[in-house]
Design a protein around this motif. Structure first.
Motif, PDB file in Angstrom:
ATOM      1  N   ALA A 196       0.836  -1.193   0.000  1.00 16.75           N
ATOM      2  CA  ALA A 196       0.000   0.000   0.000  1.00 16.75           C
ATOM      3  C   ALA A 196       0.876   1.250   0.000  1.00 16.75           C
ATOM      4  O   ALA A 196       1.873   1.295   0.722  1.00 16.75           O
ATOM      5  N   ILE A 218       0.547   5.428   0.520  1.00 14.72           N
ATOM      6  CA  ILE A 218      -0.327   6.489   1.001  1.00 14.72           C
ATOM      7  C   ILE A 218       0.007   7.770   0.242  1.00 14.72           C
ATOM      8  O   ILE A 218       1.177   8.179   0.186  1.00 14.72           O
ATOM      9  N   GLY A 245      15.041   5.800  -7.606  1.00 16.10           N
ATOM     10  CA  GLY A 245      14.100   5.707  -6.488  1.00 16.10           C
ATOM     11  C   GLY A 245      12.891   6.603  -6.546  1.00 16.10           C
ATOM     12  O   GLY A 245      12.043   6.543  -5.673  1.00 16.10           O
ATOM     13  N   LEU A 286      -0.917  -5.637   4.511  1.00 15.89           N
ATOM     14  CA  LEU A 286       0.017  -5.249   3.456  1.00 15.89           C
ATOM     15  C   LEU A 286       1.053  -4.288   4.014  1.00 15.89           C
ATOM     16  O   LEU A 286       0.741  -3.464   4.887  1.00 15.89           O
ATOM     17  N   PRO A 287       2.275  -4.334   3.493  1.00 19.95           N
ATOM     18  CA  PRO A 287       3.222  -3.287   3.821  1.00 19.95           C
ATOM     19  C   PRO A 287       2.666  -1.944   3.329  1.00 19.95           C
ATOM     20  O   PRO A 287       2.050  -1.882   2.261  1.00 19.95           O
ATOM     21  N   SER A 288       2.920  -0.902   4.087  1.00 23.22           N
ATOM     22  CA  SER A 288       2.291   0.377   3.797  1.00 23.22           C
ATOM     23  C   SER A 288       3.265   1.509   4.084  1.00 23.22           C
ATOM     24  O   SER A 288       3.955   1.510   5.109  1.00 23.22           O
ATOM     25  N   LEU A 289       3.320   2.472   3.171  1.00 29.54           N
ATOM     26  CA  LEU A 289       4.231   3.601   3.362  1.00 29.54           C
ATOM     27  C   LEU A 289       3.730   4.752   2.509  1.00 29.54           C
ATOM     28  O   LEU A 289       3.117   4.537   1.468  1.00 29.54           O
ATOM     29  N   SER A 290       3.999   5.969   2.948  1.00 26.02           N
ATOM     30  CA  SER A 290       3.606   7.107   2.126  1.00 26.02           C
ATOM     31  C   SER A 290       4.467   7.154   0.870  1.00 26.02           C
ATOM     32  O   SER A 290       5.604   6.678   0.867  1.00 26.02           O
ATOM     33  N   ILE A 291       3.914   7.760  -0.179  1.00 21.30           N
ATOM     34  CA  ILE A 291       4.668   7.818  -1.429  1.00 21.30           C
ATOM     35  C   ILE A 291       5.972   8.574  -1.253  1.00 21.30           C
ATOM     36  O   ILE A 291       7.017   8.172  -1.787  1.00 21.30           O
ATOM     37  N   SER A 292       5.950   9.634  -0.489  1.00 21.27           N
ATOM     38  CA  SER A 292       7.187  10.407  -0.333  1.00 21.27           C
ATOM     39  C   SER A 292       8.249   9.586   0.394  1.00 21.27           C
ATOM     40  O   SER A 292       9.419   9.584  -0.022  1.00 21.27           O
ATOM     41  N   ALA A 312       8.384   6.393   0.447  1.00 26.34           N
ATOM     42  CA  ALA A 312       8.714   5.241  -0.399  1.00 26.34           C
ATOM     43  C   ALA A 312       9.727   5.604  -1.471  1.00 26.34           C
ATOM     44  O   ALA A 312      10.178   4.746  -2.224  1.00 26.34           O
ATOM     45  N   GLN A 313      10.072   6.901  -1.570  1.00 30.55           N
ATOM     46  CA  GLN A 313      11.086   7.322  -2.542  1.00 30.55           C
ATOM     47  C   GLN A 313      12.477   7.327  -1.922  1.00 30.55           C
ATOM     48  O   GLN A 313      13.465   7.644  -2.589  1.00 30.55           O
ATOM     49  N   LEU A 314      12.559   6.957  -0.661  1.00 31.52           N
ATOM     50  CA  LEU A 314      13.873   6.804  -0.042  1.00 31.52           C
ATOM     51  C   LEU A 314      14.622   5.681  -0.743  1.00 31.52           C
ATOM     52  O   LEU A 314      14.039   4.747  -1.284  1.00 31.52           O
ATOM     53  N   ALA A 332      13.759   1.798   0.072  1.00 30.15           N
ATOM     54  CA  ALA A 332      12.391   1.365   0.391  1.00 30.15           C
ATOM     55  C   ALA A 332      12.003   0.098  -0.353  1.00 30.15           C
ATOM     56  O   ALA A 332      11.116  -0.628   0.078  1.00 30.15           O
ATOM     57  N   PHE A 333      12.644  -0.125  -1.512  1.00 28.17           N
ATOM     58  CA  PHE A 333      12.379  -1.337  -2.291  1.00 28.17           C
ATOM     59  C   PHE A 333      13.684  -2.081  -2.513  1.00 28.17           C
ATOM     60  O   PHE A 333      14.733  -1.470  -2.663  1.00 28.17           O
ATOM     61  N   LYS A 341      10.434  -5.227  -4.267  1.00 24.44           N
ATOM     62  CA  LYS A 341       9.585  -5.494  -3.110  1.00 24.44           C
ATOM     63  C   LYS A 341       9.891  -4.525  -1.985  1.00 24.44           C
ATOM     64  O   LYS A 341      11.036  -4.137  -1.795  1.00 24.44           O
ATOM     65  N   TRP A 349       8.517   0.649   6.539  1.00 28.90           N
ATOM     66  CA  TRP A 349       7.182   0.201   6.147  1.00 28.90           C
ATOM     67  C   TRP A 349       6.337  -0.194   7.360  1.00 28.90           C
ATOM     68  O   TRP A 349       6.785  -0.896   8.238  1.00 28.90           O
ATOM     69  N   LEU A 382      -0.650  -2.494   7.016  1.00 23.69           N
ATOM     70  CA  LEU A 382      -1.993  -1.938   6.864  1.00 23.69           C
ATOM     71  C   LEU A 382      -2.955  -3.076   6.563  1.00 23.69           C
ATOM     72  O   LEU A 382      -2.705  -3.892   5.681  1.00 23.69           O
TER      73      LEU A 382
END
Lengths: 213, 213
Positions: free
Chosen positions: A129, A131, A168, B89-95, B97-99, B102-103, B108, B114, B117
């Motif tokens: 997910a 946000i 990223g 589900l793993p959940s993170l804000s979009i901002s 998630a740009q670290l 994060a993937f 993944k 994360w 949720l």
DNA sequence: GAAAAAATAGGAAAATATTCCTATTTAAAA
DNA sequence: TTTTAAATAGGAATATTTTCCTATTTTTTC
């Protein structure tokens, strides 16, 4: 429903999953080492022997196995509307739902026209997910909206996707197509012109499957 | 985990749910009428008696009771990630998630940032699905999109809702507020001016909670 | 490779669950 | 209200599962 062979093989699996032999598991559970012997599962008269509930309870307590998961492992499948069942919702198109008798007086769906729809029907174990922050994706997505992203869902023309660049950066776009050297997308809001991204610069394209409202 | 009293009371419930007495249930399952007697559940020495798996299997087969539901009735709760568990589900804000990390390389989610949720966290037993027809709600909702509607979710300012008029017409709007005689809403697309509906003409206001993409 | 330990097979004994049977209580039918 | 049928209690007998014990096989250790 509860089949002898399946119960025993579920016990075998509990032992394996916890790195026990059968006699090891029995001993650990405070039972006699021969309690789960394969040789004692069918009697000399051909009669099937089932473990007692008490023996099973000892297994669950000792290994932390949930009895529900044990039963699932033993082949028991959820009943419609029961535990573990996929949630089903009444489903109808908006135009058909405007028929006179689609809802009862309490505002609940009623009548034969309604179908059943499994929700959320999300089978992707790698789904995650995201946000939304800020208002740059309005009116489509607002601050705080949850986007459910399914990496394994194929992205086809018109699908809304999250793209991650190799450095990223994440962007939400409408997928157009993938070419050998480029990925073509459309912005979700604003100027409706195709954007071409270098295929080598795109780490992944993951599809958005649900958005909270 | 499997508690004596809970097992027996789950049996009591199966009997009740099928309009059997205990002896009636036993007879129906091909067992002796005294098999489930309350008087025989604890021995004279205080020892707890458990029904055998075979007796339980007979109950399930005779009444069509799913063993998973039986266990749930007996108080067994799902384990995280197990059958019947709420999907997380793993959940993170979009901002965030740009670290950079994060993937992982396979795309993944990875790392401590994360959250988890629960999805879809839809507890409204009266929820239903509406399928969008046509393009009048674009860009927000496209033809064929599924809208998950939760009648019991309270509608607050800014929420997207389905309103049904007393003659059956359905419209999707953004809820503003409800007054004694009117309901104020905004259109989801197009002209951004408040629309006032006569409260007496509105059969219901149900909130849209998820939209497929 | 040999010895020790663990795992498994198999039979008898013990423990536990069910059935059989009788009696009592409760519910349904007349 | 009375009679009949069903449900339940309770004890003994029976059936089923577990434990105990011994032997064999397999695995691990040295």
């Amino acid at each position: 429903m509860l089949r002898h062979a399946d119960i025993w093989s579920a016990i075998d699996k509990v032992a394996r999953d916890h790195n026990f032999t059968l006699s090891g598991l029995a001993k650990r559970a405070g039972l006699d080492p021969s309690a789960f012997n394969r040789s004692k599962r069918i009697g000399p008269d051909g009669r099937l022997r089932f473990p007692s509930l008490e023996s099973l309870a000892r297994i669950f307590d000792t290994t932390g196995t949930n009895p529900l998961d044990f039963l699932a492992q033993a082949g028991v499948v959820p009943s419609a509307g029961g535990i573990g069942a996929r949630k089903k919702l009444p489903s109808l198109s908006i135009s058909d739902a405007q028929l006179r008798d689609a809802f009862d007086n309490a505002g609940k769906p009623t009548g034969a026209a309604w179908d059943e729809l499994a929700f959320p029907d999300l089978f992707d174990d790698d789904a995650y997910a995201l946000i939304v922050n800020g208002d740059s994706l309005e009116p489509l997505y607002r601050d705080g909206n949850v986007l459910i992203v399914s990496p394994h869902a194929p992205a086809r023309r018109g699908d809304r996707v999250i793209l991650r660049s190799i450095v990223g950066r994440l962007v939400a776009r409408e997928f157009v197509r993938r070419l050998p050297r480029h990925v073509e997308v459309l912005p979700l809001v604003g100027d409706n012109t195709i954007e071409t991204m270098d295929a080598g610069g795109v780490a992944f394209v993951h599809r958005i499957v649900w958005a909270s409202q």
